[in-house]
Design a protein around this motif. Structure first.
Motif, PDB file in Angstrom:
ATOM      1  N   GLN A 199       0.827  -1.211   0.000  1.00  4.71           N
ATOM      2  CA  GLN A 199       0.000   0.000   0.000  1.00  4.71           C
ATOM      3  C   GLN A 199       0.862   1.262   0.000  1.00  4.71           C
ATOM      4  OE1 GLN A 199      -2.407  -0.611   3.469  1.00  4.71           O
ATOM      5  NE2 GLN A 199      -3.898  -1.877   2.390  1.00  4.71           N
ATOM      6  N   ASN A 200       1.916   1.252   0.798  1.00  2.00           N
ATOM      7  CA  ASN A 200       2.767   2.430   0.918  1.00  2.00           C
ATOM      8  C   ASN A 200       3.696   2.640  -0.272  1.00  2.00           C
ATOM      9  OD1 ASN A 200       1.649   2.994   3.408  1.00  2.00           O
ATOM     10  ND2 ASN A 200       3.285   2.022   4.549  1.00  2.00           N
ATOM     11  N   ASN A 201       4.017   1.579  -0.997  1.00  2.00           N
ATOM     12  CA  ASN A 201       5.039   1.676  -2.046  1.00  2.00           C
ATOM     13  C   ASN A 201       4.558   1.365  -3.455  1.00  2.00           C
ATOM     14  OD1 ASN A 201       7.560   2.213  -0.443  1.00  2.00           O
ATOM     15  ND2 ASN A 201       6.798   0.396   0.596  1.00  2.00           N
ATOM     16  N   TYR A 202       3.282   1.100  -3.651  1.00  2.00           N
ATOM     17  CA  TYR A 202       2.804   0.675  -4.965  1.00  2.00           C
ATOM     18  C   TYR A 202       3.165   1.687  -6.059  1.00  2.00           C
ATOM     19  CZ  TYR A 202       0.009  -1.251  -8.689  1.00  2.00           C
ATOM     20  OH  TYR A 202      -0.378  -1.783  -9.883  1.00  2.00           O
ATOM     21  N   ASN A 203       2.921   2.958  -5.820  1.00  4.84           N
ATOM     22  CA  ASN A 203       3.210   3.974  -6.847  1.00  4.84           C
ATOM     23  C   ASN A 203       4.695   4.018  -7.193  1.00  4.84           C
ATOM     24  OD1 ASN A 203       0.530   4.682  -7.107  1.00  4.84           O
ATOM     25  ND2 ASN A 203       0.663   6.326  -5.597  1.00  4.84           N
ATOM     26  N   GLU A 204       5.542   3.870  -6.200  1.00  3.05           N
ATOM     27  CA  GLU A 204       6.989   3.878  -6.447  1.00  3.05           C
ATOM     28  C   GLU A 204       7.406   2.629  -7.216  1.00  3.05           C
ATOM     29  OE1 GLU A 204      10.857   5.177  -6.670  1.00  3.05           O
ATOM     30  OE2 GLU A 204       9.081   6.311  -6.047  1.00  3.05           O
ATOM     31  N   ILE A 205       6.865   1.495  -6.850  1.00  2.00           N
ATOM     32  CA  ILE A 205       7.156   0.257  -7.576  1.00  2.00           C
ATOM     33  C   ILE A 205       6.741   0.417  -9.029  1.00  2.00           C
ATOM     34  CG2 ILE A 205       6.554  -2.195  -7.791  1.00  2.00           C
ATOM     35  CD1 ILE A 205       6.067  -2.130  -4.693  1.00  2.00           C
ATOM     36  N   PHE A 206       5.543   0.939  -9.245  1.00  2.00           N
ATOM     37  CA  PHE A 206       5.019   1.152 -10.598  1.00  2.00           C
ATOM     38  C   PHE A 206       5.936   2.082 -11.391  1.00  2.00           C
ATOM     39  CE2 PHE A 206       2.285   3.181 -13.752  1.00  2.00           C
ATOM     40  CZ  PHE A 206       1.641   2.089 -14.296  1.00  2.00           C
ATOM     41  N   SER A 207       6.408   3.161 -10.757  1.00  2.00           N
ATOM     42  CA  SER A 207       7.245   4.132 -11.468  1.00  2.00           C
ATOM     43  C   SER A 207       8.632   3.581 -11.807  1.00  2.00           C
ATOM     44  CB  SER A 207       7.388   5.422 -10.653  1.00  2.00           C
ATOM     45  OG  SER A 207       8.206   5.213  -9.522  1.00  2.00           O
ATOM     46  N   ARG A 208       9.092   2.582 -11.081  1.00  2.00           N
ATOM     47  CA  ARG A 208      10.410   2.000 -11.348  1.00  2.00           C
ATOM     48  C   ARG A 208      10.406   0.999 -12.507  1.00  2.00           C
ATOM     49  NH1 ARG A 208      13.592   1.296  -5.635  1.00  2.00           N
ATOM     50  NH2 ARG A 208      13.102   3.370  -4.856  1.00  2.00           N
ATOM     51  N   ALA A 209       9.249   0.534 -12.852  1.00  2.00           N
ATOM     52  CA  ALA A 209       9.159  -0.391 -13.977  1.00  2.00           C
ATOM     53  C   ALA A 209       9.310   0.402 -15.273  1.00  2.00           C
ATOM     54  CB  ALA A 209       7.812  -1.104 -13.969  1.00  2.00           C
ATOM     55  N   PRO A 210       9.991  -0.162 -16.278  1.00  2.00           N
ATOM     56  CA  PRO A 210      10.081   0.526 -17.567  1.00  2.00           C
ATOM     57  C   PRO A 210       8.672   0.821 -18.081  1.00  2.00           C
ATOM     58  CG  PRO A 210      11.490  -1.424 -17.535  1.00  2.00           C
ATOM     59  CD  PRO A 210      10.663  -1.451 -16.287  1.00  2.00           C
ATOM     60  N   LYS A 211       8.504   1.984 -18.716  1.00  2.00           N
ATOM     61  CA  LYS A 211       7.181   2.399 -19.198  1.00  2.00           C
ATOM     62  C   LYS A 211       6.485   1.301 -19.994  1.00  2.00           C
ATOM     63  CE  LYS A 211       7.080   6.817 -17.976  1.00  2.00           C
ATOM     64  NZ  LYS A 211       6.481   7.080 -16.707  1.00  2.00           N
ATOM     65  N   SER A 212       7.241   0.645 -20.856  1.00  2.00           N
ATOM     66  CA  SER A 212       6.640  -0.383 -21.700  1.00  2.00           C
ATOM     67  C   SER A 212       6.265  -1.638 -20.924  1.00  2.00           C
ATOM     68  CB  SER A 212       7.587  -0.757 -22.839  1.00  2.00           C
ATOM     69  OG  SER A 212       8.767  -1.328 -22.308  1.00  2.00           O
TER      70      SER A 212
END
Length: 98
Positions: A46-59
């Motif tokens: 819950q606390n890190n989902y957005n950061e995890i998502f942003s670290r993945a390559p856009k594609s």
């Protein structure tokens, strides 16, 4: 808003799925019921989902959802370190510092 026909079709689907669920053995049920997150791991996601998502390559950002789906569908207990390891090894998303 759903029509009466759509609602009836959904009701039939639910009844069919419930019947199939009751036909499963304990072993089969364990396989489809998914992984278990420790309370700490749930909070970490819950606390890190957005950061995890942003670290993945856009594609490949869709893989974050896939990774979370993997966690919820396998029969393993996931604590924070196991989640981090799974994201890194299976999806190439390094979250060691989170």
């Amino acid at each position: 808003m759903k029509t009466k026909e759509e609602l009836n079709a959904l009701k039939e689907e639910v009844e069919t799925l419930n019947r199939k669920l009751h036909e499963l053995t304990e072993e089969e049920l364990a396989q489809v019921s998914g992984g278990v997150l420790t309370p700490e791991a749930q909070i970490w996601i819950q606390n890190n989902y957005n950061e995890i998502f942003s670290r993945a390559p856009k594609s490949q950002q869709w893989m974050v959802g896939l990774g979370m789906n993997y966690v919820s569908t396998c029969s393993q207990v996931f604590d924070i370190s196991t989640l981090k390891e799974t994201l890194k090894n299976n999806y190439g998303i390094n979250v060691d510092d989170l």
